[in-house]
Design a protein around this motif. Structure first.
Motif: not given
Length: 252
Positions: A142-144, A148-153, A215-222
């Motif tokens: 998962v990343m933004r 960019v790497k997903i932050s703890p928040l 909600l987190a503005q993230t995406v699941t990627v390969d």
């Protein structure tokens, strides 16, 4: 590559099922532990004893459905009405019902909350890049949405606010309230609205984005083919370098 390489649907489904099995196992273990600590079985045994007492007193069984009750004649309903009325006026019965309902809420909420905290927040923090056990097994992360790497928040918002609270705890609490006759059609409609919203988001949006990713503005990627940057500055530097290289190539 700074365009996201979206993970395949089958990988996402497989990882989600793996994580679901783990979550259920951990939540059930925690629920068993909490029920023992809180003395839930003792309360239920006393409630069953009260039911048995009223059944013996009125010569009937409370173990009937609403349909079976409605099918009775007015004369057959009289002892049931009297028994139910007496039971609902019994102070101990009311006390036990309230305590059992509260205990069920405590056990369910804390079991699910702790299970999500461990499996969907702490473990991804340790693995980094938002990988749960299921995602680690199936090679996705998962990343933004800007690579960019997903932050703890953001990970906390994704897992605890989106997955745990909105997608799990809210539906579970609505179901409990329906079972205890504490909500009417409104609860059922809210449950359906959540399900429909999730189906639409996963089925229609470009990134097949469920509520927690929205909600987190993230995406699941390969994970194998996706480049994930440590910060927005690192992404910007990469873009500048690629642009400079492309300019040099065009001039040569």
């Amino acid at each position: 590559m700074y365009e996201f390489q979206k993970a395949g649907m089958w990988k996402r489904i497989s990882a989600a099922l793996f994580d679901l099995v783990m979550l259920v196992a951990v939540a059930l273990a925690l629920a068993l532990l909490l029920s023992t600590v809180l003395g839930y079985d003792g309360l239920m045994n006393r409630m069953e004893a009260l039911y048995d007492e009223y059944e013996e007193r009125y010569g009937l069984s409370f173990d009937i459905t609403a349909e079976e009750y409605q099918a009775m004649s007015p004369e057959e309903k009289i002892p049931y009405d009297e028994a139910y009325d007496a039971f609902e006026k019994d102070e101990e019965a009311i006390y036990l019902q309230n305590f059992i309902f509260n205990y069920i809420l405590i056990i369910v909420v804390f079991s699910i909350l702790i299970a999500f905290l461990i499996l969907e927040f702490v473990i991804p923090l340790l693995f980094k890049n938002g990988q749960t056990l299921g995602k680690k097994v199936f090679g996705i992360g998962v990343m933004r949405i800007d690579c960019v790497k997903i932050s703890p928040l953001l990970l906390f918002a994704r897992s605890m606010l989106g997955k745990c609270t909105v997608e799990t705890l809210l539906p579970v609490l609505i179901v409990i309230m329906i079972l205890f006759n504490l909500t009417g059609m409104g609860g059922t409609l809210l449950l359906l609205a959540l399900a429909i919203a999730q189906i639409i988001l996963v089925g229609v949006t470009r990134g097949r984005t469920p509520i927690h990713d929205l909600l987190a503005q993230t995406v699941t990627v390969d994970f194998a083919s996706q480049r994930i940057f440590d910060s927005p500055e690192a992404l910007l530097e990469y873009k500048k370098r690629i642009h400079a290289e492309s300019v040099d190539e065009s001039q040569s």
